[in-house]
Motif scaffolding. Structure first.
Motif, PDB file in Angstrom:
ATOM      1  N   ASN A 793       0.824  -1.215   0.000  1.00 32.09           N
ATOM      2  CA  ASN A 793       0.000   0.000   0.000  1.00 32.09           C
ATOM      3  C   ASN A 793       0.852   1.257   0.000  1.00 32.09           C
ATOM      4  OD1 ASN A 793      -2.126  -1.780   0.308  1.00 32.09           O
ATOM      5  ND2 ASN A 793      -2.258  -1.480   2.513  1.00 32.09           N
ATOM      6  N   ILE A 794       1.918   1.233  -0.777  1.00 32.16           N
ATOM      7  CA  ILE A 794       2.814   2.383  -0.789  1.00 32.16           C
ATOM      8  C   ILE A 794       2.225   3.460  -1.690  1.00 32.16           C
ATOM      9  CG2 ILE A 794       5.147   3.186  -1.330  1.00 32.16           C
ATOM     10  CD1 ILE A 794       6.099   0.334  -0.796  1.00 32.16           C
ATOM     11  N   PRO A 795       2.082   4.659  -1.175  1.00 32.30           N
ATOM     12  CA  PRO A 795       1.461   5.704  -1.989  1.00 32.30           C
ATOM     13  C   PRO A 795       2.384   6.191  -3.097  1.00 32.30           C
ATOM     14  CG  PRO A 795       2.141   6.606   0.117  1.00 32.30           C
ATOM     15  CD  PRO A 795       2.400   5.132   0.178  1.00 32.30           C
ATOM     16  N   VAL A 796       1.753   6.640  -4.164  1.00 32.33           N
ATOM     17  CA  VAL A 796       2.467   7.253  -5.283  1.00 32.33           C
ATOM     18  C   VAL A 796       2.320   8.754  -5.099  1.00 32.33           C
ATOM     19  CG1 VAL A 796       2.285   7.630  -7.756  1.00 32.33           C
ATOM     20  CG2 VAL A 796       2.204   5.322  -6.850  1.00 32.33           C
ATOM     21  N   TYR A 901       5.364  13.033   4.117  1.00 30.80           N
ATOM     22  CA  TYR A 901       5.375  14.490   4.277  1.00 30.80           C
ATOM     23  C   TYR A 901       3.964  15.073   4.188  1.00 30.80           C
ATOM     24  CZ  TYR A 901      10.401  14.373   4.101  1.00 30.80           C
ATOM     25  OH  TYR A 901      11.701  14.121   4.391  1.00 30.80           O
ATOM     26  N   PHE A 902       3.103  14.353   3.521  1.00 23.45           N
ATOM     27  CA  PHE A 902       1.718  14.807   3.410  1.00 23.45           C
ATOM     28  C   PHE A 902       0.810  13.660   3.842  1.00 23.45           C
ATOM     29  CE2 PHE A 902       3.916  17.475   0.266  1.00 23.45           C
ATOM     30  CZ  PHE A 902       3.549  18.718   0.744  1.00 23.45           C
ATOM     31  N   ASP A 903      -0.473  13.945   3.842  1.00 26.80           N
ATOM     32  CA  ASP A 903      -1.397  12.900   4.266  1.00 26.80           C
ATOM     33  C   ASP A 903      -1.659  11.956   3.100  1.00 26.80           C
ATOM     34  OD1 ASP A 903      -3.036  11.345   5.645  1.00 26.80           O
ATOM     35  OD2 ASP A 903      -4.443  12.897   6.243  1.00 26.80           O
ATOM     36  N   ASN A 904      -0.667  11.120   2.838  1.00 31.51           N
ATOM     37  CA  ASN A 904      -0.755  10.256   1.675  1.00 31.51           C
ATOM     38  C   ASN A 904      -1.920   9.285   1.749  1.00 31.51           C
ATOM     39  OD1 ASN A 904       1.543  11.330   0.417  1.00 31.51           O
ATOM     40  ND2 ASN A 904       2.851  10.144   1.762  1.00 31.51           N
ATOM     41  N   GLN A 905      -2.298   8.852   2.956  1.00 33.43           N
ATOM     42  CA  GLN A 905      -3.350   7.844   3.048  1.00 33.43           C
ATOM     43  C   GLN A 905      -4.684   8.406   2.574  1.00 33.43           C
ATOM     44  OE1 GLN A 905      -4.159   6.506   6.969  1.00 33.43           O
ATOM     45  NE2 GLN A 905      -4.763   8.489   7.729  1.00 33.43           N
ATOM     46  N   LEU A 906      -4.862   9.703   2.682  1.00 33.28           N
ATOM     47  CA  LEU A 906      -6.138  10.271   2.254  1.00 33.28           C
ATOM     48  C   LEU A 906      -6.093  10.745   0.810  1.00 33.28           C
ATOM     49  CD1 LEU A 906      -7.357  12.341   5.317  1.00 33.28           C
ATOM     50  CD2 LEU A 906      -8.224  10.185   4.458  1.00 33.28           C
ATOM     51  N   ARG A 908      -3.681  10.101  -1.735  1.00 32.22           N
ATOM     52  CA  ARG A 908      -3.074   9.372  -2.849  1.00 32.22           C
ATOM     53  C   ARG A 908      -3.882   8.160  -3.284  1.00 32.22           C
ATOM     54  NH1 ARG A 908       0.276  13.609  -3.819  1.00 32.22           N
ATOM     55  NH2 ARG A 908       1.762  13.905  -2.151  1.00 32.22           N
ATOM     56  N   TRP A 909      -5.010   7.922  -2.670  1.00 33.94           N
ATOM     57  CA  TRP A 909      -5.805   6.748  -3.036  1.00 33.94           C
ATOM     58  C   TRP A 909      -7.203   7.189  -3.421  1.00 33.94           C
ATOM     59  CZ3 TRP A 909      -3.005   2.444  -3.469  1.00 33.94           C
ATOM     60  CH2 TRP A 909      -1.812   2.362  -2.732  1.00 33.94           C
ATOM     61  N   PRO A 910      -7.322   7.879  -4.539  1.00 31.24           N
ATOM     62  CA  PRO A 910      -8.654   8.334  -4.945  1.00 31.24           C
ATOM     63  C   PRO A 910      -9.564   7.142  -5.190  1.00 31.24           C
ATOM     64  CG  PRO A 910      -7.076   8.600  -6.741  1.00 31.24           C
ATOM     65  CD  PRO A 910      -6.285   8.220  -5.528  1.00 31.24           C
TER      66      PRO A 910
END
Lengths: 1019, 456
Positions: A793-796, A901-906, A908-910
């Motif tokens: 689940n690594i964000p892009v 650095y940012f809220d990737n969980q919210l 980066r997963w549209p």
């Protein structure tokens, strides 16, 4: 983006979990709904696998789709499939994103009066299409990519039954020249299959076979097999690569011949001549010497090819002497207007070497409807002439991938009804009047043919997410509407699924579904040279334009012909060679760069007879001075990731489309040619930082990517046999010693303290998890990186963040050139100057993940014990404990920790991408550090079955995602406390070393030094 | 030095003349606390502006994420930590002047100790905020405290950041107590002259100080004991801060010299900041009579001494990097001086080791404009010193594939400016509500001067 009917989806699959997906998502409450009636085959928490086929490229690898509670969450290779044997490349791994793509059409669309696409019902859409076809079937055409045999047959039946004008197969990278060359030489219009697994000497004439060739995963495996040092005393096969640039395939070669692009055929014939002279074929080819090969003596060929005559003689002799040599024909990048003759020359070399029928299998007969660029161009002419009323486009994006100068996009204006079956918006759907979205491969029934004899099934592993319809079903519906009751029998009855079942009637369908298909031998017979086949006229191709450089457009390793550009992982994982992500670039040699006065990142205008494009320069030594090289695949204007729409710049291209600088050219037989243009360069004065993910390729002798010569390896093996086995953890002293004299990193090597890698776990623990990475097998392809992204689940993070060098990848591949030496000059420039040299190849691809150090620098510095050592020797991360001081990352010598650095969980997963999150892996929030955990969730999954059976976890039972994906099995995982385990044996081996051993971090990852086989020798 | 004037009997010294002088001291020193001028309000306004700007940026950063700062792989620390260390360094002069010089009976400290102590407290408060600004999850930062909890979660006492937490909080506590105890007699003077709400305010703070013999005795004993407690802290706090770096394995950080090097640097920058602040203050409020050439001479000597220590440390770092033969260190230091951060490095070297050499000359030590310029340059140089250590160290670590370049962003610069705004705001408010020079101590000195003819 339209709202997704998630509730419906959940109902359909009967799952309501979303627990892990939404964990930590504080602004939305999702309820866990248990199964009321639990489906028989689903146990919550236990994955179910479905065999299917990857349709990302024509290699057609077998898949095991891993589903959890009804959702596909990962694609893995099918171990039974003869093409990929359980492995899967980066493109295959990323293919899962098509199903969950946030841009997807949620249903059929029709272009309204205002020019935008409006939803329409399937019934209306099909009726409209049928009516339009019915008005003028002779003006209706089908244009599309290569599809599976059953669908292809159905399309043929549709064409025949409805009487439409025709069907054209358009596949940008179809091996048309190879097919034609085979036809002219052997009289069979089929595509030969190359098998490298038993080869001793491979000459690659620029096929890029490891990144974008016919079957990259398969060929990588075969190459690794052919030069496995364990089973080949002499080091195994040698790979000689010919090509103008140091591509990923070339970087894996033992010798690089930077021939003038287009001259491969001349080189092949010159080699054939030397080989015959030196005895290849035991006299049976003597006739060729006086005939076809008469003009191809080494000296005159050398001048045309641009390499020394001695090289040709040396290599030719080696070919003659080698018991098993094979030559690979040029790939897309080197497909010139003379491609058929060039390819035929390479096939002839194979013939001379006796490889045809042995390592080069020629299928007995052509199957299916072959792709033809000439037909595509003819279709454009018909469109321009107004002879096309309805154009149906499937599995292709011709508006993007046909050069603008060919006029396809313009000609579309003459077509009354343009229909696209694409499930995701692209340049072609932008021009379509009707979009009838197909299912994605994970939602579809179908089949695929990797090559004659290997036919695999495509089965859905999830109900369609949206209101889409399989292309086969749409065609059936349109056909039935056209034909009416009376003639309905001309088309198969039932749905496309039943058509597939019927096509597989000869097999046990269920068994085939479970296995993944029908895997037989290639029906091949040793072909003989066709009488007219020797009518070759091998000359250097003419290029268009007056420019000073030859423009080489090469397929991007991940984006392929551009189809990968809308998959975020393929954009974010840096290119294997340049380490650039998210944009295209122009490779120029240092000399050309100096002449232009440009440096890395400066924008250069590339002008050809077809047009002018501007790209950022990437200066590299591994490129001929008379060549500029640009990757194919970027420059899209549509798509969240493929264009810059996702960055808030809709319509803006990412990099430039090299197609805009190419003409729609064809080879002698009408196949598509890519190597056609001369280009002139000019500096624009603009400059921008490259989104580059590797600073320097100089490892400065720091033991990051080591190599060992064959001689040193033999010596070490000899020493070991005499009982001088190095202490555990004491790497073979020979690694990176001999030819360079004093080890490059002075002051580093003598500090290596031996240690017991099994020690760093709790005394009572039966396990100390470890890994071994074989640099001799690693090709740098990036499959492991993609697998890691999807599994964990690594964000892009996107282009701007990559430009700031903040990727989240837990696993990266460092690319080192040579042993490196302390060089105090670099540092002011970014990136550091390239260390590649033309014609020299010493590239070490070193996958770098968390080393799970026994004495980890990151652990003592964390104030809150968010990172800690667990009893099985793993360096754990408690994400929810982390407060984000980032001290651990500073102190990590390998720099494998990544910070949110940012809220990737919210962000980066549209939707609906969240549905593909792996529920076994925590999704990390803003301000948290993360890193590789050796796929601890997979270890956990193996623990319970082992416990139930009262046994320890077996060696090989746990496969990390990277290990599982790796086409060459370069990565191994296992228990260092088991002396018989693969990782223990690797760690104790002669080639073993530890990255940055001098720091005494006691890593759990042992690297096996790359073997330097050296250039091919004459004798 | 001129021969001391003939001694005067003590009784004579405290008699009517002394009373007159007392009131002049009171008047002079308390006049600073008078009605704010337009200039004062303008400076305060600017300070408040930057403080609030930084606050707004920080709130945005918490909302958006640390990504708005210039961090990049592998530079996980940046201007926030640089500025943190800078302010911790500034915080050293106060305690050094108050405690150590007190113990050494260096009387010249009296005129500057109050201001220096106030600066210490404010600098520690400023620095402490940067720990919160720097972390990724400020809302979870209480995890760093070893509070009892049912989940059995504990903190890592091996981590230098843990030591930091304790060192800073201890230092802040002692500094505040020390500062306050020293203030009590002066608060009583202010109380006696104040009216209205101020009267109430000072009455509460003066804790019923009457200046009785018993109170004076208790007071001086407390100051002595606190000085004893604070003295090791002066040395320990910055040693601990230096271990944030020295305990890591980052080339350029991992050095045994760091603790004394940082302490010397802290004193160096602390004195420079005292001078930078006190020189304008003295001029604006006409305190030339109290803060004299004599003070500048002494403080400049201190700056010269610590500059030499710092310069020695710089030289030693390079020597050890070369002498160790370790390529990682050699490369890191070479690129520190000649790599992309050469400007920072040479700024640091020139500001911290070259300009202070002017203080070899007494004329320059007492030439106020020179002292002001040099002390300001030292402040700049010391900020760059921390920038150089942190940024160049991280940018050239072990794996050259992931070397990197860091550039601060607008957000970091705004917060850096805001830290000065915060510090200045506190200091400006301080000079309006508390006597900026310790009245009681100046009086004590005056009495001594009279009694002993000013021979020190």
């Amino acid at each position: 983006m339209a709202e997704i009917d998630r509730r419906d989806f959940l109902k359909l699959v009967g799952a309501g979990a979303g627990a892990a997906a939404a964990a930590g998502c504080s602004d939305k409450v999702e309820k866990l709904i248990p199964y009321v009636v639990q489906p028989e085959e689903i146990t919550p928490g236990v994955p179910v696998y479905y065999a299917s086929t990857c349709l990302e490229c024509p290699a057609r690898c077998g898949l095991h789709v891993k589903t959890r509670e009804g959702r596909p969450i990962k694609l893995e290779g099918n171990p039974d499939h003869p093409v990929n044997r359980g492995k899967l490349c980066a493109r295959g791994q990323a293919g899962i994103g098509r199903t969950y793509h946030p841009d997807r059409f949620t249903g059929p669309m029709r272009r309204g009066a205002d020019g935008t696409l409006q939803p329409v019902s399937w019934a209306d859409a099909v009726a409209e299409l049928a009516a339009e076809i019915g008005r003028a079937p002779q003006k209706t055409f089908l244009l599309g990519g290569e599809v599976g045999p059953t669908l292809s047959d159905l399309i043929e039946r549709f064409v025949r039954a409805t009487g439409i004008a025709g069907r054209t197969v358009y596949e940008p990278f179809a091996p048309e020249a190879l097919r034609e060359a085979t036809r002219s030489l052997f009289g069979v219009a089929s595509v030969p299959v190359f098998d490298l697994s038993a080869a001793e000497l491979i000459v690659d004439f620029g096929s890029d076979f490891l990144e974008s060739g016919a079957s990259p995963t398969e060929h990588a495996r075969q190459l690794a097999q052919a030069r496995d040092v364990q089973s080949h005393a002499g080091g195994g096969a040698r790979l000689v690569a010919v090509g103008p640039r140091l591509s990923m395939s070339v970087s894996n070669a033992d010798e690089w011949i930077p021939a003038r692009p287009g001259s491969e055929g001349i080189l092949a014939l010159a080699l054939a001549r030397v080989a015959i002279e030196k005895g290849a074929g035991a006299g049976e080819h003597q006739a060729l010497l006086g005939g076809l090969l008469a003009g191809f003596d080494a000296a005159s060929a050398a001048a045309k090819v641009g390499v020394p005559a001695e090289t040709i003689v040396r290599l030719g002799s080696a070919l003659a002497r080698s018991g098993r040599a094979v030559a690979l024909p040029p790939g897309v990048a080197l497909t010139s207007r003379r491609a058929v003759h060039t390819t035929a020359a390479v096939l002839l070399l194979n013939h001379v070497l006796g490889a045809i029928g042995r390592d080069v299998k020629v299928p007995a007969a052509a199957e299916g409807h072959p792709a033809s660029f000439r037909e595509t161009l003819a279709l454009i002419e018909a469109m321009e002439a107004g002879r096309v009323g309805v154009l149906m486009i499937h599995d292709a994006n011709p508006v993007y991938s046909i050069p603008e100068s060919a006029g396809f996009a313009e000609a579309l204006g003459q077509v009354k009804l343009v229909v696209s079956f694409s499930s995701i918006p692209d340049e072609t759907t932008e021009r379509a009047h009707l979009v009838l979205p197909d299912h994605t491969p994970l939602e579809s029934w179908g089949d695929a043919q990797a090559r004659p004899g290997v036919r695999s099934l495509v089965q859905p592993s999830v109900r369609p997410l949206f209101d889409t319809q399989a292309l086969g079903d749409t065609l059936l519906a349109v056909g039935r509407a056209l034909l009416g009751e009376a003639r309905a029998a001309e088309l198969p009855a039932g749905s496309f699924r039943s058509v597939v079942e019927a096509a597989w009637a000869g097999d046990d369908f269920r068994a085939a579904l479970q296995r993944g298909g029908r895997f037989g031998e290639l029906p091949a017979q040793p072909p003989s040279l066709a009488p007219g086949g020797l009518d070759l006229e091998v000359v250097a191709p003419k290029l268009t334009g007056e420019g000073s450089h030859v423009l080489v457009a090469f397929p991007h390793g991940f984006l392929y012909d551009g189809r990968g550009a809308n998959l975020p992982w393929l954009q974010e994982i840096p290119d294997s060679v340049s380490k650039i992500a998210w944009t295209s670039w122009v490779e120029i040699s240092p000399k050309s760069a100096e002449g232009l006065g440009v440096e890395d990142g400066d924008v250069v205008a590339v002008e050809t007879s077809a047009g002018r494009i501007e790209l950022q320069a990437f200066v590299r030594g591994g490129l001929r001075d008379d060549v500029v090289a640009i990757p194919i695949g970027q420059g899209h204007r549509v798509g969240r990731w493929s264009s810059r729409a996702g960055d808030g710049l809709p319509g803006e291209a990412r990099g430039a489309n090299v197609m805009d600088a190419l003409t729609a050219s064809v080879d002698e037989a009408g196949g598509r040619a890519w190597l056609t243009e001369n280009a002139s360069l000019s500096a624009t004065g603009a400059s921008r930082r490259l989104p580059l993910l590797q600073f320097s390729d100089n490892q400065r002798g720091r033991q990051l990517g080591e190599a060992i010569s064959l001689a040193a390896l033999a010596e070490a093996a000899h020493g070991a046999a005499e009982g001088e086995a190095p202490a555990h953890g004491e790497p073979a002293a020979h690694v990176e010693a001999a030819p360079h004299g004093e080890p490059a990193g002075h002051g580093v090597h003598e500090l290596r303290a031996p240690f017991d890698p099994a020690a760093d776990a709790a005394a009572a623990s039966p396990y100390r998890w470890g890994m071994s990475v074989d640099l001799d097998r690693c090709t740098g392809c990036g499959a492991c990186v993609a697998a890691c992204y999807v599994e964990n689940n690594i964000p892009v993070v996107g282009e701007e963040e990559v430009r700031r060098v903040r990727p989240m990848s837990w696993l990266r591949i460092d690319r080192w050139v040579g042993a490196g030496e302390p060089d105090l000059s670099p540092g002011r420039e970014h990136p550091a100057p390239s260390r590649e040299r033309l014609g020299e190849v010493d590239v070490r691809h070193a996958p770098m993940m968390c080393q799970q150090c026994g004495s980890a620098p990151c652990e003592p510095v964390c104030p809150v014990i968010a990172t800690y050592h667990n009893e099985e020797g793993l360096n754990g991360m408690a994400y929810n404990r982390c407060i984000g001081t980032r001290y651990c990352a500073n102190n990590c010598s390998y720099k494998v920790r990544r910070f949110n650095y940012f809220d990737n969980q919210l962000t980066r997963w549209p939707e609906p991408m969240r549905l593909m999150l792996n529920p076994d892996v925590t999704v990390r929030g803003q301000g948290v550090m993360e890193k590789c955990t050796f796929c601890v969730q997979r270890v956990a999954a193996a623990r319970q079955p082992a416990k139930n059976e009262g046994r320890p976890i077996r060696d090989g039972e746990v496969q990390t995602a990277c290990q599982q994906a790796c086409p060459t099995s370069a990565i191994q995982f296992g228990n260092l406390r088991d002396p018989q385990s693969r990782v223990s044996r690797d760690a104790a081996g002669q080639r073993s070393y530890y990255a940055l051993h001098a720091l005494n971090t006691r890593p759990a990852v042992s690297y096996l030094a790359k073997v330097q086989r050296g250039p091919v020798e004459e004798s | 030095m001129a021969p001391p004037p003939p001694a005067m009997p003590v009784a004579e010294a405290i008699a009517p003349v002394a009373a007159q002088r007392d009131s002049k001291i009171n008047r002079d020193l308390l006049s600073v606390m008078g009605r704010p001028t337009l200039g004062y309000l303008a400076v305060l306004g600017a300070a408040l502006f930057f403080m609030h700007l930084a606050g707004a940026v920080w709130i945005y950063q918490v909302y958006e994420g640390l990504g708005i700062a210039g961090y990049t792989h592998p530079l996980f620390w940046g201007v926030y930590i640089v500025t943190f260390v800078f302010w911790v360094g500034i915080a050293h002069a106060g305690t050094l002047i108050s405690a150590i010089l007190y113990l050494f009976r260096a009387k010249w400290r009296n005129a500057i100790n109050r201001g220096a102590e106030a600066m210490t407290v404010f600098a520690v408060l400023t620095a402490a905020q940067f720990l919160g600004i720097h972390v990724g999850r400020i809302w979870k930062s209480y995890f760093i405290l070893p509070y009892p909890n049912q989940r059995g979660l504990w903190v890592n006492f091996k981590s230098p950041l843990m030591w930091d937490t304790f060192a800073i909080s201890t230092y802040a506590t002692i500094s505040i107590v020390f500062f306050y105890i020293g203030l009590i007699p002066d608060l009583a003077i202010a109380r006696d002259r104040a009216t209205g709400w101020r009267k109430l305010f000072y009455t509460a703070l003066a804790l019923g100080w009457q200046g009785t013999n018993r109170q004076w005795k208790a007071h001086s004993r407390s100051v002595l004991h606190l000085s004893g407690l604070a003295t090791p802290l002066v040395l320990s706090v910055h040693s601990v801060v230096s271990w944030d770096f020295a305990m890591s394995i980052v080339p350029g950080w991992h050095a045994t010299i760091f603790a004394p090097y940082f302490v010397a640097g802290a004193i160096f920058s602390g004195f420079a900041m005292v001078l930078t602040v006190m020189i304008p203050l003295r001029r604006i409020y006409g305190l030339e009579e109290y803060i004299t050439d004599y003070h500048f001479d002494n403080m400049s000597r201190f700056i010269l001494l610590t500059s030499l220590i710092v310069g020695y440390a710089y030289a030693m770092e390079y020597f050890v990097a070369w002498y160790s033969g370790v390529e990682f260190e050699k490369t890191s230091f070479w690129l520190r001086a000649f790599g992309p951060y050469w400007f920072s490095t040479w700024t640091m070297i020139v500001c911290n080791t070259v300009f202070p050499q002017l203080f070899w000359f007494k004329k320059l030590r007492t030439h106020i404009p020179t002292v002001f310029v040099v002390s300001t340059l030292v402040n700049i140089g010391m900020w760059f010193e921390r920038y150089v250590i942190i940024i160049t160290g991280l940018s050239r670590e072990y794996n050259p594939a992931v070397w990197g370049l860091y550039t601060p962003t607008w957000a970091e610069l705004a917060i850096l400016a805001g830290s000065f705004g915060f510090f200045a705001t506190l200091f400006l408010i301080f000079i309006k509500i508390f006597p900026v020079i310790a009245i009681s101590e100046v009086k004590e000195l005056a009495i001594h001067e009279k009694a002993h003819g000013g021979a020190h």
